[in-house]
Scaffold this motif. Structure first.
Motif, PDB file in Angstrom:
ATOM      1  N   ARG A 100       5.675   0.812   8.873  1.00  0.00           N
ATOM      2  CA  ARG A 100       6.938   1.505   9.007  1.00  0.00           C
ATOM      3  C   ARG A 100       6.951   2.249  10.342  1.00  0.00           C
ATOM      4  N   ILE A 114      10.941   5.845 -10.963  1.00  0.00           N
ATOM      5  CA  ILE A 114      11.262   5.646  -9.556  1.00  0.00           C
ATOM      6  C   ILE A 114      10.147   4.867  -8.878  1.00  0.00           C
ATOM      7  N   THR A 157       2.742   5.047   8.853  1.00  0.00           N
ATOM      8  CA  THR A 157       4.032   5.100   9.540  1.00  0.00           C
ATOM      9  C   THR A 157       3.802   5.652  10.927  1.00  0.00           C
ATOM     10  N   GLN A 176       6.572   5.135 -10.775  1.00  0.00           N
ATOM     11  CA  GLN A 176       6.137   6.434 -11.302  1.00  0.00           C
ATOM     12  C   GLN A 176       7.248   7.064 -12.118  1.00  0.00           C
ATOM     13  N   GLN A 190       1.610   9.661   8.329  1.00  0.00           N
ATOM     14  CA  GLN A 190       2.608   9.480   9.389  1.00  0.00           C
ATOM     15  C   GLN A 190       1.997   9.995  10.686  1.00  0.00           C
ATOM     16  N   LEU A 200       1.904  15.364  -6.945  1.00  0.00           N
ATOM     17  CA  LEU A 200       2.814  15.044  -5.844  1.00  0.00           C
ATOM     18  C   LEU A 200       2.308  13.846  -5.046  1.00  0.00           C
ATOM     19  N   TYR A 201       3.242  13.046  -4.552  1.00  0.00           N
ATOM     20  CA  TYR A 201       2.917  11.967  -3.614  1.00  0.00           C
ATOM     21  C   TYR A 201       2.634  12.646  -2.279  1.00  0.00           C
ATOM     22  N   ASN A 252       1.800  13.030   1.676  1.00  0.00           N
ATOM     23  CA  ASN A 252       2.046  12.418   2.968  1.00  0.00           C
ATOM     24  C   ASN A 252       1.532  13.346   4.055  1.00  0.00           C
ATOM     25  N   HIS A 282       5.196  16.661   2.021  1.00  0.00           N
ATOM     26  CA  HIS A 282       4.857  16.315   3.390  1.00  0.00           C
ATOM     27  C   HIS A 282       3.959  17.411   3.927  1.00  0.00           C
ATOM     28  N   ARG A 285       4.266   2.768  -5.512  1.00  0.00           N
ATOM     29  CA  ARG A 285       3.956   2.689  -6.943  1.00  0.00           C
ATOM     30  C   ARG A 285       5.180   3.053  -7.779  1.00  0.00           C
ATOM     31  N   PRO A 318      -1.340   3.196   3.841  1.00  0.00           N
ATOM     32  CA  PRO A 318      -0.172   2.786   4.616  1.00  0.00           C
ATOM     33  C   PRO A 318       0.048   3.750   5.780  1.00  0.00           C
ATOM     34  N   LEU A 326       8.836  15.477  -5.952  1.00  0.00           N
ATOM     35  CA  LEU A 326       8.032  14.275  -6.156  1.00  0.00           C
ATOM     36  C   LEU A 326       7.098  14.008  -4.981  1.00  0.00           C
ATOM     37  N   GLN A 327       7.527  14.394  -3.798  1.00  0.00           N
ATOM     38  CA  GLN A 327       6.709  14.148  -2.609  1.00  0.00           C
ATOM     39  C   GLN A 327       6.435  15.462  -1.903  1.00  0.00           C
ATOM     40  N   PRO A 368       6.114   5.496   0.920  1.00  0.00           N
ATOM     41  CA  PRO A 368       5.925   6.443   2.011  1.00  0.00           C
ATOM     42  C   PRO A 368       7.236   7.054   2.497  1.00  0.00           C
ATOM     43  N   GLU A 369       7.378   8.343   2.273  1.00  0.00           N
ATOM     44  CA  GLU A 369       8.533   9.115   2.721  1.00  0.00           C
ATOM     45  C   GLU A 369       9.864   8.600   2.209  1.00  0.00           C
ATOM     46  N   MET A 408      11.919   6.994  -1.622  1.00  0.00           N
ATOM     47  CA  MET A 408      11.840   6.617  -3.017  1.00  0.00           C
ATOM     48  C   MET A 408      13.069   5.798  -3.354  1.00  0.00           C
ATOM     49  N   MET A 412       7.966   5.085  -5.859  1.00  0.00           N
ATOM     50  CA  MET A 412       7.545   6.025  -4.821  1.00  0.00           C
ATOM     51  C   MET A 412       6.980   5.225  -3.665  1.00  0.00           C
ATOM     52  N   PRO A 428       0.826  -1.208   0.000  1.00  0.00           N
ATOM     53  CA  PRO A 428       0.000   0.000   0.000  1.00  0.00           C
ATOM     54  C   PRO A 428       0.865   1.266   0.000  1.00  0.00           C
ATOM     55  N   GLY A 429       0.505   2.217  -0.824  1.00  0.00           N
ATOM     56  CA  GLY A 429       1.245   3.477  -0.868  1.00  0.00           C
ATOM     57  C   GLY A 429       2.508   3.422  -1.702  1.00  0.00           C
ATOM     58  N   ASP A 435      -1.940   9.772   0.001  1.00  0.00           N
ATOM     59  CA  ASP A 435      -1.202   8.530  -0.254  1.00  0.00           C
ATOM     60  C   ASP A 435      -0.737   7.817   1.018  1.00  0.00           C
ATOM     61  N   HIS A 436      -0.492   8.563   2.074  1.00  0.00           N
ATOM     62  CA  HIS A 436       0.173   7.965   3.235  1.00  0.00           C
ATOM     63  C   HIS A 436      -0.031   8.844   4.469  1.00  0.00           C
TER      64      HIS A 436
END
Lengths: 85, 360
Positions: B176, A21, B149, A12, B110, B82-83, B85, B58, A10, B147, B55-56, A25-26, A28, A23, A7-8, B107-108
């Motif tokens: 995580r 890459i 964390t 991309q 924490q 963007l991913y 979080n 937070h 992929r 997911p 890409l991400q 959680p937090e 890559m 991707m 989960p989370g 997506d996620h």
């Protein structure tokens, strides 16, 4: 095993850097060419043998060499939490 | 040297938070709600960040869900590609809000945890009843299929519960766990004597993390952030100043790291007056410590200059008064003794909890 993305997680495209890459959680990961070929075949339906078959049909290498590479890669990505088996 | 684009954006949406952790990474001078960027301003930041190569994102704070437009903000980040979080204390999350966040493309998640016990978590976070609300938030996140964390900030007063914190991560369904030793800037620096772990505590924690990694391999990934007060070499803070990462503060300041506002005298570009691309490429704040040209002895010419990038500018400034000094975490720094002295002086219990208007 039949690998699928956790989960989370992929695959991309990273257009700014012209690469693909993983991707997560937090995090890559930047897959190398071999890893990318394997990851493109991870769809939650193909099992490990089917992935090896698909690669063996495309690349000029002994099936057992490909199978060993695939095994090592899948195990590593499961341990890192990117794939589930 | 060509300039790489940033990989990740930290969006500090607000400094408001129902918790009052004494190691909060927000600056001592907290921004007011009236200064905060609007939904549309954040949407612009996300589009510019993605165009730049981020890409991400937070989504953080303070507590990001304290913003009434957190769903719209999440949707804007997702629409930008963007991913996303969400970094949250979890105490304001309910099923309805989480469903809307998932629909917006989150997506996620924490989730922070302050201790393994209810009493410990209440005391450290300064919020009564926090722990059951966090447990419920974790269950909601897992039920939504996202997911999770768990982020456990560890220090002198909760390290004895590290095995229980790891058990909590497994129990709450986290894939995580971040075991993050406190880093000493801002509020944490103010509370340093109450937070710094002993060498024995650090070594026990490291052994505990290594054993848990082996025991839960494939089930729980544990990231471990070590404290540098016991180190001989500094951390590569942010992967180098202005190399991979940028943060935007609640009021729109573009920062090379979330603690950079502690560098007195440094002027930061504001997203209300400039583009993210211009701030990244050419603002004095970002170019000041980028690369190695700014370094003095012993960093200058050091074989590790491009490995640790001289360590942390905020720590150098906080401990030596000069941001361009070598990070005192390095044994080659003439100020390295300051860390041993701080460790000697540690062992107090009382906290100064974070609050608005407390900074002087």
């Amino acid at each position: 095993m039949t690998p699928r993305f956790a989960p989370g997680v992929r695959l991309q495209e990273d257009r700014a850097r012209g690469r693909w890459i993983v991707m997560a959680p937090e995090r890559m990961f930047v897959p190398d060419e071999t890893a990318l070929e394997v990851l493109r075949l991870v769809d939650g339906a193909r099992d490990e043998a089917a992935i090896v078959d698909a690669l063996a049909a495309r690349f000029d290498a002994p099936r057992e060499v490909i199978a060993a590479d695939v095994r090592a890669l899948l195990e590593d990505l499961v341990a890192r939490g990117a794939l589930m088996g | 040297m060509s300039l790489d684009p940033p990989l990740a954006l930290l969006a500090e949406l607000t400094h408001r938070c129902p918790l009052r952790c004494p190691y909060c990474s927000n600056p001592l001078a907290l921004a007011r709600a009236s200064e905060e960027l609007s939904t549309e301003e954040w949407a612009r930041v996300f589009r510019e960040a993605a165009a730049l190569g981020c890409l991400q994102v937070h989504l953080s704070g303070g507590e990001p869900t304290a913003r009434r437009d957190i769903v719209e903000i999440t949707a804007a980040a997702h629409a930008a590609g963007l991913y996303t979080n969400l970094i949250t204390a979890g105490v304001l999350l309910d099923a309805a809000l989480l469903q809307r966040l998932v629909a917006a493309g989150l997506d996620h998640v924490q989730l922070s945890v302050q201790d393994a016990t209810e009493e410990g978590a209440e005391r450290i976070g300064g919020l009564k009843g926090a722990q059951p609300r966090k447990a419920r938030a974790a269950a909601l996140v897992r039920a939504a299929g996202l997911p999770l964390t768990l982020n456990a900030v560890v220090h002198r007063q909760n390290l004895h519960h590290l095995p229980e914190l790891i058990a909590l991560a497994l129990d709450w369904g986290a894939a995580r766990l971040e075991v993050a030793h406190v880093q000493y800037y801002g509020w944490a620096l103010r509370n340093r004597a109450a937070l710094l772990p002993t060498r024995a505590q650090l070594d026990a924690a490291t052994r505990c993390v290594e054993a848990a990694r082996a025991a839960h391999r494939g089930r729980l990934v544990i990231d471990y952030v070590v404290p540098d007060y016991h180190a001989r070499r500094p951390k590569a803070c942010m992967g180098g100043w202005g190399r991979r990462f940028l943060a935007v503060s609640p009021s729109g300041k573009v920062l090379p790291c979330h603690a950079a506002e502690s560098l007195a005298g440094m002027e930061f570009p504001n997203i209300r007056e400039t583009s993210l691309a211009a701030a990244w490429a050419e603002s004095p704040a970002f170019t000041a410590f980028r690369g190695t040209g700014w370094m003095r002895e012993p960093c200058r010419g050091c074989a590790r200059a491009e490995l640790d990038w001289g360590g942390c500018r905020c720590q150098a400034f906080a401990l030596t008064g000069e941001a361009a000094s070598t990070d005192p975490a390095c044994a080659l720094s003439p100020h390295h003794h300051l860390l041993a002295e701080a460790l000697e002086a540690a062992g107090t219990e009382a906290f100064v909890w974070r609050e608005h208007g407390a900074a002087t």
